[in-house]
Design a protein around this motif. Structure first.
Motif, PDB file in Angstrom:
ATOM      1  N   PHE A  35       6.771   8.908  -2.102  1.00 18.41           N
ATOM      2  CA  PHE A  35       7.379   8.008  -1.120  1.00 18.41           C
ATOM      3  C   PHE A  35       8.442   7.256  -1.923  1.00 18.41           C
ATOM      4  O   PHE A  35       8.126   6.363  -2.709  1.00 18.41           O
ATOM      5  CB  PHE A  35       6.312   7.060  -0.559  1.00 18.41           C
ATOM      6  N   SER A  36       9.688   7.662  -1.755  1.00 19.90           N
ATOM      7  CA  SER A  36      10.708   7.126  -2.662  1.00 19.90           C
ATOM      8  C   SER A  36      12.055   6.981  -1.960  1.00 19.90           C
ATOM      9  O   SER A  36      12.268   7.485  -0.854  1.00 19.90           O
ATOM     10  CB  SER A  36      10.855   8.056  -3.865  1.00 19.90           C
ATOM     11  N   THR A  37      12.974   6.304  -2.651  1.00 21.80           N
ATOM     12  CA  THR A  37      14.333   6.179  -2.140  1.00 21.80           C
ATOM     13  C   THR A  37      15.127   7.404  -2.607  1.00 21.80           C
ATOM     14  O   THR A  37      14.670   8.168  -3.461  1.00 21.80           O
ATOM     15  CB  THR A  37      15.016   4.909  -2.689  1.00 21.80           C
ATOM     16  N   ARG A  38      16.330   7.520  -2.074  1.00 19.73           N
ATOM     17  CA  ARG A  38      17.184   8.659  -2.420  1.00 19.73           C
ATOM     18  C   ARG A  38      17.472   8.703  -3.933  1.00 19.73           C
ATOM     19  O   ARG A  38      17.550   9.759  -4.532  1.00 19.73           O
ATOM     20  CB  ARG A  38      18.493   8.518  -1.645  1.00 19.73           C
ATOM     21  N   ASN A  39      17.594   7.503  -4.544  1.00 18.36           N
ATOM     22  CA  ASN A  39      17.892   7.510  -5.985  1.00 18.36           C
ATOM     23  C   ASN A  39      16.649   7.479  -6.868  1.00 18.36           C
ATOM     24  O   ASN A  39      16.730   7.168  -8.059  1.00 18.36           O
ATOM     25  CB  ASN A  39      18.860   6.373  -6.363  1.00 18.36           C
ATOM     26  N   GLY A  40      15.499   7.798  -6.262  1.00 18.07           N
ATOM     27  CA  GLY A  40      14.299   8.050  -7.058  1.00 18.07           C
ATOM     28  C   GLY A  40      13.413   6.843  -7.328  1.00 18.07           C
ATOM     29  O   GLY A  40      12.515   6.922  -8.172  1.00 18.07           O
ATOM     30  N   TRP A  41      13.625   5.728  -6.610  1.00 17.42           N
ATOM     31  CA  TRP A  41      12.747   4.579  -6.791  1.00 17.42           C
ATOM     32  C   TRP A  41      11.467   4.815  -6.002  1.00 17.42           C
ATOM     33  O   TRP A  41      11.487   4.859  -4.781  1.00 17.42           O
ATOM     34  CB  TRP A  41      13.475   3.301  -6.345  1.00 17.42           C
ATOM     35  N   LYS A  42      10.340   4.979  -6.713  1.00 21.17           N
ATOM     36  CA  LYS A  42       9.088   5.362  -6.045  1.00 21.17           C
ATOM     37  C   LYS A  42       8.276   4.145  -5.618  1.00 21.17           C
ATOM     38  O   LYS A  42       8.278   3.133  -6.305  1.00 21.17           O
ATOM     39  CB  LYS A  42       8.209   6.157  -7.020  1.00 21.17           C
ATOM     40  N   LEU A  43       7.576   4.332  -4.515  1.00 19.40           N
ATOM     41  CA  LEU A  43       6.653   3.297  -4.056  1.00 19.40           C
ATOM     42  C   LEU A  43       5.275   3.944  -3.978  1.00 19.40           C
ATOM     43  O   LEU A  43       5.070   4.877  -3.199  1.00 19.40           O
ATOM     44  CB  LEU A  43       7.101   2.788  -2.679  1.00 19.40           C
ATOM     45  N   SER A  44       4.355   3.464  -4.812  1.00 18.50           N
ATOM     46  CA  SER A  44       2.984   4.000  -4.784  1.00 18.50           C
ATOM     47  C   SER A  44       2.240   3.378  -3.608  1.00 18.50           C
ATOM     48  O   SER A  44       2.752   2.473  -2.942  1.00 18.50           O
ATOM     49  CB  SER A  44       2.277   3.628  -6.085  1.00 18.50           C
ATOM     50  N   ALA A  45       1.001   3.833  -3.403  1.00 16.36           N
ATOM     51  CA  ALA A  45       0.174   3.245  -2.333  1.00 16.36           C
ATOM     52  C   ALA A  45      -0.002   1.758  -2.616  1.00 16.36           C
ATOM     53  O   ALA A  45       0.049   0.927  -1.709  1.00 16.36           O
ATOM     54  CB  ALA A  45      -1.174   3.940  -2.293  1.00 16.36           C
ATOM     55  N   ARG A  46      -0.174   1.443  -3.885  1.00 17.32           N
ATOM     56  CA  ARG A  46      -0.331   0.043  -4.271  1.00 17.32           C
ATOM     57  C   ARG A  46       0.950  -0.750  -3.970  1.00 17.32           C
ATOM     58  O   ARG A  46       0.906  -1.840  -3.402  1.00 17.32           O
ATOM     59  CB  ARG A  46      -0.622  -0.014  -5.765  1.00 17.32           C
ATOM     60  N   GLY A  47       2.094  -0.166  -4.320  1.00 16.80           N
ATOM     61  CA  GLY A  47       3.383  -0.832  -4.076  1.00 16.80           C
ATOM     62  C   GLY A  47       3.626  -1.036  -2.593  1.00 16.80           C
ATOM     63  O   GLY A  47       4.104  -2.099  -2.169  1.00 16.80           O
ATOM     64  N   LEU A  48       3.269  -0.009  -1.796  1.00 15.77           N
ATOM     65  CA  LEU A  48       3.468  -0.119  -0.344  1.00 15.77           C
ATOM     66  C   LEU A  48       2.574  -1.221   0.227  1.00 15.77           C
ATOM     67  O   LEU A  48       2.995  -2.001   1.087  1.00 15.77           O
ATOM     68  CB  LEU A  48       3.174   1.230   0.326  1.00 15.77           C
ATOM     69  N   THR A  49       1.337  -1.287  -0.278  1.00 13.77           N
ATOM     70  CA  THR A  49       0.416  -2.334   0.205  1.00 13.77           C
ATOM     71  C   THR A  49       0.978  -3.715  -0.105  1.00 13.77           C
ATOM     72  O   THR A  49       0.967  -4.608   0.744  1.00 13.77           O
ATOM     73  CB  THR A  49      -0.968  -2.179  -0.470  1.00 13.77           C
ATOM     74  N   ILE A  50       1.488  -3.871  -1.324  1.00 14.54           N
ATOM     75  CA  ILE A  50       2.047  -5.178  -1.714  1.00 14.54           C
ATOM     76  C   ILE A  50       3.227  -5.528  -0.796  1.00 14.54           C
ATOM     77  O   ILE A  50       3.326  -6.630  -0.264  1.00 14.54           O
ATOM     78  CB  ILE A  50       2.502  -5.163  -3.195  1.00 14.54           C
TER      79      ILE A  50
END
Ligand code: SF4
Ligand code: SF4
Length: 404
Positions: free
Chosen positions: A349-364
């Protein structure tokens, strides 16, 4: 803000900060912790301060009892289910609070349990009209200000993280999941409709959204102050509750269709009927985060193997294994496809330039949007309804006679 609202808010923000801390962002967690604690303490509102103290103690205990979380090995499915169930439980308690408050008002007794303002989240039309009033006339509603706040919260989640609100937070979506599971106990096979039926059914929610937007946009700007001061608006929440507890024949048939759809196919209600889902689906096209398949790691392209585990895990029936970027308006960012994938880096789950969002990041991100904005609104005086209790008590006695 009632004690249940305060506790949910404090728990959610403390949990987000704990997740930040457990993922190694200690300075970020410290700064956020200081910011949130400072804001809550400066409110001088004892339920919020007490809720913060309780939340801190619970998180300290949780860190000891959840070694998996503390070590950073979070599974998206477990995390999503616990977040969803906790939010649903808090909404249930809020619902009980609302019913007790309304029953006391109806009986002519000054309520000892306050009305939970967060219940205004179920007034999307009022919220839309209030946002229009803020943007066109610069007026803030005094009767249900939380409706505009909660609508903004939902819109922001759609803009930033697709339909994660549907996948991670919506209590109605969770109820639909249980209904679907119940149906599967008796009728095992999937009952997926053919594409030529599925597509027009999916458009139903957009038609409902159009009808709601028509009411909001169609209301002349100069009529808005009158509406916001009307008796109808003052008790819009009670009218909504009355609609659900004393349904007419047409309403019962509509409920039957909604329940039938939810049981018939997974996410049937979200996919076909929910106008909030439609709104978030449209906004989700703008979200920078999307599920992306990395062909350098996916077994199909990298090893020439046959695999469709991601597609089979997807409750929205998206052919994940055939796409590079999932742009679908039905994607709820639930991350089931990522959990099902045997290759670590193949789906993100990431942006076009490769910044990823983990399940933990999405929860935050989700919990911060959902609870920080109401906290700011509360501190700024844009959360609590100013409708006098006596006015609500009088109006609830005449509920049937009050129209638009
Ligand atoms: S594509 Fe992945 S994240 Fe989106 S709905 Fe399907 S399983 Fe969930
Ligand atoms: S589950 Fe993973 S490896 Fe398999 S097709 Fe999907 S992305 Fe590729």
């Amino acid at each position: 803000m009632s004690f249940i609202e305060s506790l949910t808010l404090a728990l959610a923000l403390t949990y987000s900060i704990s997740l930040l801390y457990w993922s190694g962002k200690k300075w970020g967690a410290l700064a956020s912790g200081l910011l949130v604690s400072g804001a809550i303490i400066s409110s001088f509102y004892w339920p919020l301060i007490a809720a913060l103290a309780i939340a801190v103690v619970i998180m300290a205990i949780a860190a000891k009892w959840q070694p998996e979380v503390a070590q950073g090995e979070l599974r998206a499915n477990n995390l999503r289910e616990s977040v969803k169930h906790m939010l649903a439980l808090s909404m249930l308690l809020v619902g009980v609070q609302f019913v007790v408050n309304s029953a006391l008002l109806k009986a002519g007794i000054t309520p000892w349990l306050m009305r939970p303002d967060v219940g205004d989240a179920f007034l999307p039309i009022a919220g839309g009209i209030e946002l229009k009033a803020i943007m066109t006339l610069g007026i803030w509603d005094k009767n249900h200000p939380a409706a505009a706040v909660m609508l903004t919260v939902v819109l922001l989640t759609g803009l930033l993280c697709k339909r994660a609100f549907c996948g991670w937070a919506c209590p109605l979506g969770l109820a639909g999941e249980y209904l679907y599971k119940l149906r599967k106990r008796f009728i095992k096979q999937e009952l997926l409709p053919p594409a030529w039926i599925d597509w027009p059914l999916r458009m139903l929610k957009y038609l409902l959204l159009l009808a709601l937007l028509y009411i909001i946009i169609g209301m002349p700007t100069m009529s808005i102050p009158g509406y916001l001061n009307s008796n109808y608006h003052k008790i819009a929440d009670l009218k909504m509750a009355l609609f659900f507890v004393t349904p007419g024949l047409v309403t019962i048939i509509c409920f039957g269709i909604i329940l039938g759809l939810a049981a018939w196919r997974r996410q049937g209600f979200c996919r076909y009927i929910c106008p909030y889902g439609a709104l978030l689906g449209i906004l989700s096209f703008l979200s920078p985060f999307k599920i992306r398949r990395n062909t350098q790691h996916c077994l199909i392209d990298a090893k020439g193997m046959s695999c469709d585990k991601c597609t089979r895990a997807c409750p929205a029936s998206i052919s994940v294994h055939k796409k590079i970027n999932i742009r679908s308006d039905e994607c709820q960012a639930c991350m089931r496809c990522i959990s099902a994938c045997p290759k670590n880096e193949a789906l993100q789950f990431s942006t076009r330039n490769g910044w990823k969002l983990s399940a933990r990041g999405l929860t935050i991100m989700l919990l911060t949007i959902m609870f920080l904005l109401p906290l700011v609104a509360y501190l700024g005086g844009f959360w609590h309804s100013e409708t006098p209790v006596e006015a609500r008590m009088y109006l609830i006695q005449h509920l049937d006679k009050i129209g638009h």
